[in-house]
Design a protein around this motif. Structure first.
Motif, PDB file in Angstrom:
ATOM      1  N   ILE A   1      23.496   9.891  22.531  1.00 17.06           N
ATOM      2  CA  ILE A   1      22.080   9.882  22.930  1.00 17.06           C
ATOM      3  C   ILE A   1      21.216  10.150  21.701  1.00 17.06           C
ATOM      4  CG2 ILE A   1      20.332  11.138  24.262  1.00 17.06           C
ATOM      5  CD1 ILE A   1      22.629  11.494  26.369  1.00 17.06           C
ATOM      6  N   ILE A   2      21.634  11.165  20.905  1.00 17.08           N
ATOM      7  CA  ILE A   2      20.890  11.473  19.677  1.00 17.08           C
ATOM      8  C   ILE A   2      20.881  10.248  18.763  1.00 17.08           C
ATOM      9  CG2 ILE A   2      20.918  12.881  17.574  1.00 17.08           C
ATOM     10  CD1 ILE A   2      22.075  15.150  19.355  1.00 17.08           C
ATOM     11  N   ALA A   3      22.017   9.601  18.672  1.00 16.99           N
ATOM     12  CA  ALA A   3      22.123   8.416  17.812  1.00 16.99           C
ATOM     13  C   ALA A   3      21.169   7.334  18.268  1.00 16.99           C
ATOM     14  CB  ALA A   3      23.558   7.894  17.821  1.00 16.99           C
ATOM     15  N   ILE A   4      21.054   7.160  19.601  1.00 21.25           N
ATOM     16  CA  ILE A   4      20.149   6.124  20.131  1.00 21.25           C
ATOM     17  C   ILE A   4      18.710   6.460  19.761  1.00 21.25           C
ATOM     18  CG2 ILE A   4      19.216   5.136  22.269  1.00 21.25           C
ATOM     19  CD1 ILE A   4      22.105   5.496  23.414  1.00 21.25           C
ATOM     20  N   LEU A   5      18.346   7.753  19.988  1.00 18.74           N
ATOM     21  CA  LEU A   5      16.972   8.163  19.688  1.00 18.74           C
ATOM     22  C   LEU A   5      16.682   7.990  18.193  1.00 18.74           C
ATOM     23  CD1 LEU A   5      16.705  11.348  21.900  1.00 18.74           C
ATOM     24  CD2 LEU A   5      15.678   9.101  22.294  1.00 18.74           C
ATOM     25  N   LEU A   6      17.595   8.491  17.376  1.00 18.04           N
ATOM     26  CA  LEU A   6      17.400   8.383  15.927  1.00 18.04           C
ATOM     27  C   LEU A   6      17.335   6.922  15.507  1.00 18.04           C
ATOM     28  CD1 LEU A   6      19.664  11.189  14.460  1.00 18.04           C
ATOM     29  CD2 LEU A   6      17.185  11.056  14.459  1.00 18.04           C
ATOM     30  N   ALA A   7      18.154   6.092  16.151  1.00 16.15           N
ATOM     31  CA  ALA A   7      18.187   4.665  15.812  1.00 16.15           C
ATOM     32  C   ALA A   7      16.822   4.050  16.057  1.00 16.15           C
ATOM     33  CB  ALA A   7      19.254   3.960  16.638  1.00 16.15           C
ATOM     34  N   VAL A   8      16.183   4.414  17.199  1.00 15.47           N
ATOM     35  CA  VAL A   8      14.866   3.854  17.523  1.00 15.47           C
ATOM     36  C   VAL A   8      13.850   4.313  16.493  1.00 15.47           C
ATOM     37  CG1 VAL A   8      13.012   3.897  19.220  1.00 15.47           C
ATOM     38  CG2 VAL A   8      15.392   3.632  19.968  1.00 15.47           C
ATOM     39  N   VAL A   9      13.890   5.635  16.201  1.00 10.98           N
ATOM     40  CA  VAL A   9      12.926   6.189  15.247  1.00 10.98           C
ATOM     41  C   VAL A   9      13.107   5.532  13.876  1.00 10.98           C
ATOM     42  CG1 VAL A   9      12.294   8.290  14.005  1.00 10.98           C
ATOM     43  CG2 VAL A   9      12.699   8.364  16.472  1.00 10.98           C
ATOM     44  N   PHE A  10      14.350   5.480  13.420  1.00 12.27           N
ATOM     45  CA  PHE A  10      14.620   4.906  12.099  1.00 12.27           C
ATOM     46  C   PHE A  10      14.228   3.442  12.043  1.00 12.27           C
ATOM     47  CE2 PHE A  10      17.721   8.443  11.177  1.00 12.27           C
ATOM     48  CZ  PHE A  10      16.985   8.946  10.128  1.00 12.27           C
ATOM     49  N   ALA A  11      14.577   2.725  13.105  1.00 11.50           N
ATOM     50  CA  ALA A  11      14.272   1.296  13.126  1.00 11.50           C
ATOM     51  C   ALA A  11      12.763   1.088  13.031  1.00 11.50           C
ATOM     52  CB  ALA A  11      14.823   0.666  14.392  1.00 11.50           C
ATOM     53  N   ARG A  12      12.021   1.909  13.757  1.00 10.34           N
ATOM     54  CA  ARG A  12      10.556   1.774  13.712  1.00 10.34           C
ATOM     55  C   ARG A  12      10.051   2.086  12.315  1.00 10.34           C
ATOM     56  NH1 ARG A  12       7.939   2.201  19.112  1.00 10.34           N
ATOM     57  NH2 ARG A  12       6.039   2.632  17.962  1.00 10.34           N
ATOM     58  N   ALA A  13      10.554   3.188  11.766  1.00  8.11           N
ATOM     59  CA  ALA A  13      10.095   3.596  10.428  1.00  8.11           C
ATOM     60  C   ALA A  13      10.432   2.513   9.406  1.00  8.11           C
ATOM     61  CB  ALA A  13      10.751   4.915  10.043  1.00  8.11           C
TER      62      ALA A  13
END
Lengths: 345, 574
Positions: free
Chosen positions: B333-345
């Protein structure tokens, strides 16, 4: 892609057809002892007759009897058992008579095995029920270095010159039978009470003369070598002779003049068999030189087609028969074996 | 498109995150399982050795007891047979001692003194019968000389111990021992003359020993013991033991194929598990130890095996497995959230560039780009900015060229005046305007006099300069808002906006003519040219550009012909 799909479908249908054919094949169910129906032998039969053979192995007479009486499970078509057991199966109505015309290979057998009347258990009421396949005599194995001339009588086992240099097999039935032979009793499998009493005393004398009684063949071999045994009752016959020779013993094999006990395993067809022709084809196939010839080569057992070095044509052989009272013999033997003294019988 | 990339990148990062946490979890879990199994194998081996040690200990205790009893003075009396009466008494006393020993050790089934004489006749015998001690005497004593434990022991020197192989006791009348598996421990008893006099033998109950051993083993351990040929002596299923007694061989090598090397004396112990050897030990963890038995006995041994279900071993891995699953889920779940944040950034500067590109293509306006970044996006932004600048500069030069071309298309290259085409455009525009607001204007047609002679006399270069000078003089004379154009050759057109009377026009025309006819110095020569000027007025002389120009042309023609005829009139006649 479409081609692949089609070929896959064809394959599946082909497989199903093959399975159908396999299911449709006749199945011959064989009940035998290890070494009697090796996979290569079975495979060759399957190829020749385009049938499927299922072999079930047993390792004791009791297991064989239990399989034949099993309520569940397949019905066997053919079985292998010794002549004494065959009489039991016939009495229980479990066997079907054989047609000699379907067993041309019996003509290849030694005269000893074609003289059906001389071997109890093969014929019943004039009809053929069992065909000899393999046998083993229970002669005397002796150390050639301790015997200038091979022993020719069973009575050598009682010879005080060989005290504690004799091995005997731990078995009530056979010990009574061969002691009866040694004592000149004509019917060793049907002792009278008086004969039995006399034999008890002789067996105590034997007990005092032997080193010990062995049970397992390897145990016999080991004792023979370690204690420099002069002679032993060879319950396991020529198989035991071979293992002793492999272990380095210089041993000979003697058939006593009184006669030798021997078991004779035969093939028979069950009353339940629904494929009598195929069953008899199997029995006939077992007597082919290529199949029977494997017995000496692979199992160290004699076959019924070729003469063996250990059993001369004229030698007297007493094929095992059911004894008059096996339980009583065994009970008496247990007392003898346990060391009961002559006065306690 | 951009959201697609975002989803893809986020998905990729999330998959990486989930995979890495999943793989780490799986590795940790399987490493833990391997450790558990290896520990279990170690435990089983230790326990199997313990079983062997306990068996050995029991045998040594029995041996000690046999030696102890052998030293009793009554033993020597019985063996040496000093008279019948003392021997009789000694036997009774020995029987009591044997009974005491039996009572003390429930695992002893028989204690006997067996003579070497009389085919190994028992001399003193005490059996365990129904748990009690029972002396066997008189005619019930048996001859045992044919049993290996007798003749083997008699062959040993004094003080040695014989230990039999484990087997089922088939000695009828042995009471509790009869039919039970066990083993004999014996010591020889020499006579005073040194000849073998007999032996003291203790019969050990295997079931009792094994029962104790089993009770000491952890729950779930299955104990197997096989003799040196592999025949099972101890098996969780008693029906599988001592198969050779019934003419069947039930061998350890058949049940556990991996034990074969132990019986071939190639290995001393063996541990395997269903985790690493699923073929040989499916679903189980097992350990086997080969243990030599007896003293000085010919190469006899037993193989002790302990087997445990693999599931039982791995049971303790289950909670860890569950925790690992929870952790993996949480990390996923953390990986998914971080993935979204990183992808946006990561996509933000790319979005900025994309927006800049699209707005530039629409407006050619440069936007602020992330040129200060040091990464690939910075490089891209800088390149993009340079490209924008290049495009802008190319565009500017393109406009300049276009303007120049347009100027050349509407102006006379010699004099720089508007050409006929531009003049007519302006005239049309003015006409349209004037048709709406009624504003009048005038068109003047100027034709130079005697220009042909200038050309013929002084050459075209001079002629051209004359034309240029005339053009300048015309421009100087008219108002800035008026238009002067060159028709071609030596003809000019002038468009004058405003309401002119004929007089006022006449004055302007005079002024123009004077200006033109003023002497000019070209290439060091003084030249003079005159001009004939005609005009037309809107709306008086026409309502189309052609009419107005034609009228002015006619008027000019009149003027020119009048002057040649000696008459000077610059005004058209009506």
């Amino acid at each position: 892609m479409a081609f692949n799909k089609n070929s896959l479908l064809t394959g599946i249908i082909g497989c199903l057809l093959c399975c159908q054919l396999a299911v449709a094949k006749d199945v011959l169910r064989v009940l035998a002892w290890p070494g009697y129906a090796d996979p290569d032998v079975v495979h060759a039969f399957e190829q020749r007759f385009q049938v499927s053979v299922e072999v079930t192995f047993v390792d004791s007479d009791e297991a064989l009897w239990a399989k034949m009486h099993a309520v569940a499970g397949p019905r066997f078509d053919v079985l292998a058992a010794n002549t004494a057991e065959m009489q039991r199966y016939f009495a229980a109505g479990l066997l079907k008579p054989l047609d000699p015309a379907l067993l041309p290979n019996t003509r290849r057998q030694l005269p000893r095995f074609r003289n059906l009347a001389a071997i109890p258990g093969l014929q019943q009421q004039g009809r053929l029920y069992a065909v000899p396949f393999t046998y083993s005599t229970m002669g005397i194995i002796y150390d050639r270095r301790q015997f200038a001339v091979p022993p020719d009588s069973m009575n050598v086992l009682w010879d005080p010159r060989y005290r504690h240099k004799v091995l005997d097999f731990n078995s009530g039935q056979h010990n009574f039978s061969f002691t009866a032979l040694a004592s000149g009793i004509a019917q060793p499998f049907a002792l009278s009470a008086a004969q039995r009493d006399r034999l008890v005393q002789r067996l105590i004398a034997l007990r005092r003369n032997v080193l010990t009684f062995y049970s397992l063949p390897e145990e016999g071999t080991e004792l023979f070598i370690r204690h420099k045994i002069a002679l032993m009752f060879g319950n396991y016959g020529t198989q035991q002779l071979n293992s002793l020779r492999q272990a380095g013993a210089d041993v000979g094999y003697a058939i006593p003049r009184e006669g030798v006990l021997a078991w004779l395993d035969c093939w028979a067809m069950t009353a339940a068999s629904s494929k009598p022709r195929l069953a008899q084809q199997w029995i006939n196939y077992m007597l082919e030189p290529a199949v029977s010839g494997l017995l000496p080569a692979r199992q160290g057992l004699a076959n019924t087609l070729s003469a063996s070095d250990e059993l001369k044509p004229g030698a007297k052989v007493l094929w095992l028969q059911p004894v008059e009272n096996a339980a009583l013999r065994e009970a008496l033997w247990q007392k003898i074996y346990s060391g009961d003294r002559p006065g306690s019988f | 498109m951009r959201s697609g990339l975002l989803v893809k990148l986020a998905l990729l990062l999330a998959v990486f995150g989930i995979l890495s946490s999943g793989l780490t979890g799986y590795y940790a879990f399987s490493a833990h399982r391997t450790m558990l199994v290896s520990a279990a194998q170690g435990d089983l081996l230790t326990a199997a050795r313990g079983v062997n040690r306990r068996l050995l200990q029991a045998e040594e205790e029995a041996a000690d007891d046999a030696m102890l009893l052998a030293r009793l003075v009554q033993v020597a009396q019985v063996i040496n047979g000093h008279g019948d009466r003392p021997a009789r008494q000694a036997r009774d006393e020995l029987a009591q001692a044997f009974a005491g020993m039996l009572a003390l050790h429930p695992e002893y089934l028989q204690v006997r003194l067996i003579g070497a004489a009389d085919n190994g006749l028992e001399l003193v015998r005490v059996d365990s019968a129904g748990g009690l001690t029972l002396r066997v005497d008189g005619q019930d004593l048996q001859e045992k000389g044919h049993f290996p434990y007798v003749f083997e022991t008699l062959a040993l020197p004094a003080g040695q111990i014989y230990q039999s192989a484990i087997g089922v006791n088939h000695e009828r009348g042995a009471h509790d021992a009869e039919g039970r598996p066990g083993l004999m421990v014996a010591t020889p008893l020499p006579r005073s003359d040194g000849q073998p006099g007999g032996l003291l033998v203790i019969n050990l109950d295997l079931e009792r020993l094994v029962g104790q051993l089993r009770a000491d083993l952890p729950k779930g351990y299955q104990l197997y013991i096989a003799n040196r040929w592999g025949d099972f002596l101890v098996h969780p299923d008693p029906a599988q033991t001592f198969g050779f007694e019934q003419g069947r061989r039930i061998l350890m090598q058949d049940s556990f194929a991996a034990t074969q090397p132990l019986f071939e004396r190639k290995l001393n112990n063996l541990a395997l598990s269903g985790l690493e050897q699923p073929q040989q030990a499916a679903g189980r963890v097992m350990a086997f130890v080969r243990q030599p038995v007896g003293q000085g006995n010919h190469d006899d041994f037993v193989v002790t095996g302990l087997v445990q279900p693999l599931d039982a071993v791995l049971e303790s891995a289950v909670p860890l497995g569950q925790r690992i699953i929870h952790m993996v889920l949480a990390f996923s779940i953390i990986a998914i959230l971080l993935a979204v944040v990183f992808a946006r950034a990561m996509l933000r500067p790319i979005n900025t560039l994309a927006q800049a590109a699209s707005s530039f293509s629409e407006t050619q306006l440069q936007q602020v780009l992330p040129v200060e970044r040091n990464d690939e996006i910075g490089v891209l932004a800088r390149n993009f900015e340079r490209m924008q600048r290049q495009i802008n500069s190319h565009m500017a030069s393109l406009y300049d060229n276009q303007r120049e071309l347009s100027y050349l298309a509407h102006h006379d290259s010699l004099t720089g005046l508007a050409n006929r085409s531009l003049f007519f455009q302006r005239l049309e525009q003015l006409l349209q305007l004037s048709q709406r607001n009624g504003a009048p204007f005038a068109v003047l047609f100027v034709d130079l006099d005697h220009f042909k002679e200038v050309n013929d006399l002084h050459g075209h270069a001079i002629g051209d300069q004359v034309l240029q000078i005339v053009a300048r003089r015309l421009l100087h004379t008219v108002r800035g808002s008026d238009m002067v154009a060159r028709m071609g050759g030596d003809e000019y057109l002038i468009l004058l906006q405003g309401n002119f009377s004929d007089d006022a026009l006449g004055e302007l025309i005079d002024k123009l003519r004077l200006s033109i006819s003023e002497a000019m110095t070209v290439a060091g020569q003084r030249l003079e040219v005159g001009a004939s000027i005609g005009y037309s007025l809107y709306p008086r002389d026409g309502s189309t550009a052609e009419q107005l120009v034609n009228e002015a042309d006619h008027a000019m023609y009149h003027v020119k012909s009048g002057r040649r005829g000696g008459k000077v009139n610059s005004l058209p006649c009506g």
